[in-house]
Write an enzyme that holds these catalytic residues in place. Structure first.
Site, PDB file in Angstrom:
ATOM      1  N   LYS A 253       0.587  -1.320  -0.126  1.00 47.27           N
ATOM      2  CA  LYS A 253      -0.039   0.136  -0.125  1.00 47.27           C
ATOM      3  C   LYS A 253       0.957   1.239  -0.052  1.00 47.27           C
ATOM      4  O   LYS A 253       0.480   1.999  -0.715  1.00 47.27           O
ATOM      5  CB  LYS A 253      -1.014  -0.110   1.400  1.00 47.27           C
ATOM      6  CG  LYS A 253      -1.997  -1.113   1.012  1.00 47.27           C
ATOM      7  CD  LYS A 253      -3.066  -1.166   2.169  1.00 47.27           C
ATOM      8  CE  LYS A 253      -3.896  -2.304   1.973  1.00 47.27           C
ATOM      9  NZ  LYS A 253      -4.539  -2.658   0.893  1.00 47.27           N
TER      10      LYS A 253
ATOM     11  N   ASN B 160       2.325   1.441  -3.377  1.00 48.47           N
ATOM     12  CA  ASN B 160       1.579   1.871  -4.413  1.00 48.47           C
ATOM     13  C   ASN B 160       0.923   3.336  -4.376  1.00 48.47           C
ATOM     14  O   ASN B 160       0.850   3.935  -5.416  1.00 48.47           O
ATOM     15  CB  ASN B 160       0.289   1.082  -4.321  1.00 48.47           C
ATOM     16  CG  ASN B 160       0.490  -0.549  -4.461  1.00 48.47           C
ATOM     17  OD1 ASN B 160       1.429  -0.838  -5.051  1.00 48.47           O
ATOM     18  ND2 ASN B 160      -0.420  -1.376  -3.950  1.00 48.47           N
TER      19      ASN B 160
ATOM     20  N   ASN C 180     -11.921   2.618   3.443  1.00 51.25           N
ATOM     21  CA  ASN C 180     -13.209   2.286   2.864  1.00 51.25           C
ATOM     22  C   ASN C 180     -14.377   1.985   3.818  1.00 51.25           C
ATOM     23  O   ASN C 180     -14.306   1.933   5.065  1.00 51.25           O
ATOM     24  CB  ASN C 180     -12.702   0.742   1.912  1.00 51.25           C
ATOM     25  CG  ASN C 180     -12.455  -0.311   2.746  1.00 51.25           C
ATOM     26  OD1 ASN C 180     -12.892  -0.564   3.744  1.00 51.25           O
ATOM     27  ND2 ASN C 180     -11.786  -1.155   1.990  1.00 51.25           N
TER      28      ASN C 180
ATOM     29  N   THR D 213     -14.119   5.854   1.037  1.00 53.29           N
ATOM     30  CA  THR D 213     -14.464   5.217  -0.348  1.00 53.29           C
ATOM     31  C   THR D 213     -15.362   4.116  -0.486  1.00 53.29           C
ATOM     32  O   THR D 213     -15.383   3.504   0.547  1.00 53.29           O
ATOM     33  CB  THR D 213     -12.983   4.576  -0.996  1.00 53.29           C
ATOM     34  OG1 THR D 213     -12.496   3.526  -0.169  1.00 53.29           O
ATOM     35  CG2 THR D 213     -11.733   5.978  -0.925  1.00 53.29           C
ATOM     36  N   LEU D 214     -16.157   4.133  -1.555  1.00 48.58           N
ATOM     37  CA  LEU D 214     -17.178   3.275  -1.717  1.00 48.58           C
ATOM     38  C   LEU D 214     -17.270   2.574  -2.822  1.00 48.58           C
ATOM     39  O   LEU D 214     -18.305   1.910  -3.525  1.00 48.58           O
ATOM     40  CB  LEU D 214     -18.476   4.279  -1.742  1.00 48.58           C
ATOM     41  CG  LEU D 214     -18.895   5.088  -0.510  1.00 48.58           C
ATOM     42  CD1 LEU D 214     -19.988   5.880  -0.929  1.00 48.58           C
ATOM     43  CD2 LEU D 214     -19.158   4.313   0.698  1.00 48.58           C
TER      44      LEU D 214
ATOM     45  N   GLY E 163     -18.272   5.290  -5.545  1.00 48.48           N
ATOM     46  CA  GLY E 163     -17.294   6.498  -5.333  1.00 48.48           C
ATOM     47  C   GLY E 163     -16.928   6.774  -4.138  1.00 48.48           C
ATOM     48  O   GLY E 163     -16.297   5.846  -3.284  1.00 48.48           O
TER      49      GLY E 163
ATOM     50  N   ALA F 149      -5.443  -2.361  -5.737  1.00 48.71           N
ATOM     51  CA  ALA F 149      -4.802  -0.941  -5.641  1.00 48.71           C
ATOM     52  C   ALA F 149      -5.784   0.182  -6.165  1.00 48.71           C
ATOM     53  O   ALA F 149      -5.239   1.309  -6.186  1.00 48.71           O
ATOM     54  CB  ALA F 149      -3.501  -0.817  -6.273  1.00 48.71           C
ATOM     55  N   ALA F 150      -7.210  -0.141  -6.178  1.00 49.26           N
ATOM     56  CA  ALA F 150      -8.060   1.168  -6.526  1.00 49.26           C
ATOM     57  C   ALA F 150      -8.019   2.072  -5.077  1.00 49.26           C
ATOM     58  O   ALA F 150      -7.849   3.330  -5.598  1.00 49.26           O
ATOM     59  CB  ALA F 150      -9.462   0.310  -6.658  1.00 49.26           C
ATOM     60  N   GLY F 151      -8.057   1.466  -4.174  1.00 55.44           N
ATOM     61  CA  GLY F 151      -7.868   2.690  -2.919  1.00 55.44           C
ATOM     62  C   GLY F 151      -6.790   3.481  -2.995  1.00 55.44           C
ATOM     63  O   GLY F 151      -6.350   4.435  -2.875  1.00 55.44           O
ATOM     64  N   ASP F 152      -5.444   2.511  -3.330  1.00 47.60           N
ATOM     65  CA  ASP F 152      -4.134   3.239  -3.464  1.00 47.60           C
ATOM     66  C   ASP F 152      -4.128   4.553  -4.577  1.00 47.60           C
ATOM     67  O   ASP F 152      -3.473   5.414  -4.199  1.00 47.60           O
ATOM     68  CB  ASP F 152      -3.155   2.220  -3.424  1.00 47.60           C
ATOM     69  CG  ASP F 152      -3.090   1.358  -2.595  1.00 47.60           C
ATOM     70  OD1 ASP F 152      -3.521   1.598  -1.338  1.00 47.60           O
ATOM     71  OD2 ASP F 152      -2.799  -0.036  -2.728  1.00 47.60           O
TER      72      ASP F 152
ATOM     73  N   GLY G 290      -3.257  -5.738 -12.091  1.00 44.30           N
ATOM     74  CA  GLY G 290      -2.004  -5.507 -11.098  1.00 44.30           C
ATOM     75  C   GLY G 290      -2.155  -4.400 -10.230  1.00 44.30           C
ATOM     76  O   GLY G 290      -3.080  -3.570 -10.255  1.00 44.30           O
TER      77      GLY G 290
END
Ligand code: ATP
Ligand code: RIB
Length: 302
Positions: free
Chosen positions: A41, A44, A185, A216-217, A221, A245-248, A283
């Site tokens: 994390k 990233n 999240n 984050t949802l 969004g 890694a969407a959150g990152d 990835g």
């Protein structure tokens, strides 16, 4: 304006298997492609910010092995100052075992290895790295004592603090009251607050001293809770293939926006855009977009 961001956090090599679905406990299933990707994390979020145009320094630990060397090399290729990443001779570099299902959803188990060696001593040795930082970004894949010390050092120097509390663990007012932007999240918000509903979690986190809460949802969004107001910033609709890694991506782009002088909502929109692009690619670090790509993506939305 290019902002200066300091990231205190983890570096992992991700060992990723794609599978049609996640196995049940005790079940073996046949998966598909296997790949290794640079992750963790901390790294990233550092890479996400660097690709968005921030000047980034990273403080973290790897082992004296091939994975550690590779992680430092790829971070440096993104322009990150890696001179404060310490090589711990007695430890292995952190790894993450990741399964991604046909809908792009993941499960992750991390063997932290050298990341657990990151100590307040490393921060004090790298104290000069804090001197011109606009924003500190940190997470919970490093020892809490070290994360807490990084937050205290930043707060003393007027550096804005972004904490992404992942993976979740209990946090008290001592830490939360020093954080400027708290980005869990939905699940992490409820775990940290110890509540069954998001609404109760929001109330509890505010009571513990969180000033700017950004939840984050996923494909919904992000929800911003700040200054007595709530604002929902919708995600950009895309076809998700891998949300690792969407959150990152969100946190790195959000922090870059802050360091550039953007307000909360504009920074969150930048976070949503970078994260939307990241979920369309496989990835962790390979999925993180360049600023040019995010600007083009946002340009197409106007
Ligand atoms: P991960 O652990 O998978 O990295 P997370 O659980 O920390 O992610 P999420 O809330 O799932 O965080 O996602 C972070 C951000 O990524 C969201 O706020 C949103 O902007 C973006 N995002 C996630 N999933 C999608 C999706 N399917 N479509 C568009 N954007 C998405
Ligand atoms: O947030 C995604 C990251 O979590 C992966 O890259 C993995 O290394 C774990 O740390």
């Amino acid at each position: 304006m290019n902002g200066n961001i300091i990231v205190v956090g983890s570096l992992n090599m991700d060992l990723v298997v794609n599978a049609p679905r996640h196995p049940q406990i005790g079940e073996t299933i046949l998966g598909g492609r296997f790949a290794t990707f640079p992750g963790g994390k901390g790294a990233n979020q550092a890479v996400a910010a660097a690709r968005m145009g921030a000047h980034v320094r990273m403080i973290g630990c790897v082992g004296e092995d091939g994975f550690g060397a590779e992680l430092c090399k790829v971070a440096a290729q993104d322009g990150i100052d890696t001179s404060h990443i310490s090589v711990e001779k007695a430890e292995a570099t952190g790894i993450a075992l990741i399964t991604v299902d046909a809908e792009g959803r993941n499960t992750i188990v991390v063997a932290s290895g050298a990341n657990l060696s990151l100590s307040p001593w490393h921060l004090h040795t790298a104290k000069a790295a804090f001197s011109d930082a606009d924003v500190l970004v940190t997470q919970l894949e490093s020892p809490l004592e070290t994360v807490s010390e990084a937050i205290a050092l930043a707060a003393q120097q007027g550096i804005r603090v972004v904490l992404n509390p992942a993976p979740a663990q209990p946090l008290g007012a001592e830490i939360l009251s020093k954080v400027d932007y708290f980005i869990p999240n939905e699940r992490e918000a409820m775990q940290i607050a110890g509540t069954d509903t998001l609404e109760a979690a929001i109330e509890k986190l505010l009571a513990l001293g969180v000033r700017n809460l950004i939840i984050t949802l996923g494909e919904q969004g992000a929800l911003l809770v700040a200054g007595g107001q709530r604002t929902h910033i919708p995600a950009y609709p895309v076809k998700a293939v891998d949300t690792v890694a969407a959150g990152d991506a969100f946190v790195g782009a959000f922090a870059t926006g802050l360091a550039e002088g953007l307000g909360l909502e504009a920074a969150a929109r930048l976070g949503n855009a970078a994260a939307a692009l990241s979920v369309t690619r496989p990835g962790a670090q390979p999925s993180l977009p360049l600023r040019r790509e995010v600007d083009e993506f946002l340009g197409d939305k106007k």
